[in-house]
Design a protein around this motif. Sequence first.
Motif, mmCIF file in Angstrom:
data_model
loop_
_atom_site.group_PDB
_atom_site.id
_atom_site.type_symbol
_atom_site.label_atom_id
_atom_site.label_comp_id
_atom_site.label_asym_id
_atom_site.label_seq_id
_atom_site.Cartn_x
_atom_site.Cartn_y
_atom_site.Cartn_z
ATOM 1 N N PRO A 1 -29.622 -57.831 -36.023
ATOM 2 C CA PRO A 1 -29.449 -59.277 -35.818
ATOM 3 C C PRO A 1 -29.955 -60.114 -36.990
ATOM 4 O O PRO A 1 -29.368 -61.144 -37.322
ATOM 5 N N PHE A 2 -31.045 -59.671 -37.621
ATOM 6 C CA PHE A 2 -31.534 -60.367 -38.808
ATOM 7 C C PHE A 2 -30.516 -60.271 -39.939
ATOM 8 O O PHE A 2 -30.195 -61.272 -40.598
ATOM 9 N N LEU A 3 -30.001 -59.060 -40.176
ATOM 10 C CA LEU A 3 -29.020 -58.884 -41.244
ATOM 11 C C LEU A 3 -27.758 -59.707 -40.982
ATOM 12 O O LEU A 3 -27.207 -60.331 -41.899
ATOM 13 N N ASN B 1 -24.981 -61.904 -31.465
ATOM 14 C CA ASN B 1 -25.578 -60.593 -31.764
ATOM 15 C C ASN B 1 -25.750 -59.829 -30.451
ATOM 16 O O ASN B 1 -26.783 -59.904 -29.795
ATOM 17 N N ASN B 2 -24.724 -59.079 -30.099
ATOM 18 C CA ASN B 2 -24.712 -58.378 -28.821
ATOM 19 C C ASN B 2 -24.904 -56.867 -28.966
ATOM 20 O O ASN B 2 -25.373 -56.217 -28.036
ATOM 21 N N ALA B 3 -24.557 -56.285 -30.104
ATOM 22 C CA ALA B 3 -24.668 -54.835 -30.276
ATOM 23 C C ALA B 3 -26.102 -54.379 -30.044
ATOM 24 O O ALA B 3 -27.054 -55.041 -30.463
ATOM 25 N N GLY B 4 -26.256 -53.242 -29.376
ATOM 26 C CA GLY B 4 -27.604 -52.778 -29.090
ATOM 27 C C GLY B 4 -27.665 -51.296 -28.784
ATOM 28 O O GLY B 4 -26.643 -50.654 -28.517
ATOM 29 N N ALA B 5 -28.876 -50.767 -28.825
ATOM 30 C CA ALA B 5 -29.147 -49.374 -28.475
ATOM 31 C C ALA B 5 -30.184 -49.366 -27.371
ATOM 32 O O ALA B 5 -31.190 -50.075 -27.452
ATOM 33 N N ASP B 6 -29.955 -48.549 -26.336
ATOM 34 C CA ASP B 6 -30.849 -48.558 -25.169
ATOM 35 C C ASP B 6 -31.082 -47.145 -24.662
ATOM 36 O O ASP B 6 -30.612 -46.760 -23.590
ATOM 37 N N THR C 1 -39.642 -46.306 -18.978
ATOM 38 C CA THR C 1 -38.851 -45.339 -19.734
ATOM 39 C C THR C 1 -38.026 -46.001 -20.834
ATOM 40 O O THR C 1 -37.150 -45.369 -21.411
ATOM 41 N N ARG C 2 -38.316 -47.265 -21.120
ATOM 42 C CA ARG C 2 -37.579 -47.963 -22.187
ATOM 43 C C ARG C 2 -38.558 -48.680 -23.132
ATOM 44 O O ARG C 2 -38.431 -49.872 -23.389
ATOM 45 N N VAL C 3 -39.513 -47.929 -23.632
ATOM 46 C CA VAL C 3 -40.566 -48.503 -24.464
ATOM 47 C C VAL C 3 -40.003 -49.049 -25.779
ATOM 48 O O VAL C 3 -40.280 -50.189 -26.174
ATOM 49 N N ALA C 4 -39.200 -48.250 -26.480
ATOM 50 C CA ALA C 4 -38.643 -48.695 -27.759
ATOM 51 C C ALA C 4 -37.711 -49.885 -27.558
ATOM 52 O O ALA C 4 -37.754 -50.863 -28.314
ATOM 53 N N TYR C 5 -36.883 -49.807 -26.543
ATOM 54 C CA TYR C 5 -35.946 -50.896 -26.249
ATOM 55 C C TYR C 5 -36.685 -52.190 -25.955
ATOM 56 O O TYR C 5 -36.366 -53.252 -26.503
ATOM 57 N N ARG D 1 -34.373 -45.984 -35.115
ATOM 58 C CA ARG D 1 -32.963 -46.299 -34.872
ATOM 59 C C ARG D 1 -32.823 -47.482 -33.927
ATOM 60 O O ARG D 1 -32.025 -48.401 -34.162
ATOM 61 N N VAL D 2 -33.617 -47.489 -32.858
ATOM 62 C CA VAL D 2 -33.563 -48.597 -31.904
ATOM 63 C C VAL D 2 -33.975 -49.904 -32.581
ATOM 64 O O VAL D 2 -33.341 -50.950 -32.370
ATOM 65 N N MET D 3 -35.021 -49.859 -33.395
ATOM 66 C CA MET D 3 -35.459 -51.062 -34.085
ATOM 67 C C MET D 3 -34.405 -51.561 -35.071
ATOM 68 O O MET D 3 -34.191 -52.774 -35.224
#
Length: 244
Positions: free
Chosen positions: A109-111, A80-85, A142-146, A100-102
């Motif tokens: 990764p759960f799905l 599971n490598n795909a991600g949003a940052d 500056t990357r709180v959601a990530y 969207r980030v979550m």
Amino acid sequence: METRTALVTGAAQGLGQEFAVALAGRGYRVAGLDLVPQRETADRILDYVELVADVTDEAQIGGALERVLEQFGTLHVLVNNAGADPEADVEDITPEEWRRVMRVNLEAPFLMARAVLPYLKAAGRGRIVNIASAAVPTAPPTRVAYTASKAGLIGLTRALASALGPYDITVNAIAPGMVRTRTAERTGGAVGSGGGFEHVRAHQAVPGTQEPCDLVSTLLYVVDEGSGFLTGQTLDVAGGSACW
């Protein structure tokens, strides 16, 4: 020994591409999944299944897995490598961007894990590897959601390890630092409001900028047949980065 099959998400470029190529070099049959075509990755791998799908969409995930099974007949490894940052001050993060980030970093990764589970069970063993982040302990402002999403991914890793261990399926996470990819440089990683690569280098025990190839040996170790007693762990591969 049976030829094993691996599926890597976010395989079009960067870490995902290097992971796919490394697994193929180790003898795995490899399928890559991304939102975009993976021509460059496919050019580097002789026997490669290219899947264009959205990791947050259950129907698209199911269709992609059907193609993997049609081509290879089985599956042993999920990366599971795909991600949003996205980079933003906390006041500028909209609820839509947070969700969207979550979805990409935690729900997907759960799905994916849930979708591949029947195939890993049928194979009699399996490896799931989640790409977390050294941002969890360093907490860049500056990357709180990530950071929050990757902290959740570490928790998901441990929970899945407990749930899937009885099926001889291990679940581990690898936590890189700031990796020099084209995406990172294009989105401001080279500079960034937090100092980017220069700032990260100054807070590492090991000098230098992390490259995608620096994570390959760790991935191969985690998915190896001999690593069956390694599960529920997060391997921090970030040059000994200190707190932000």
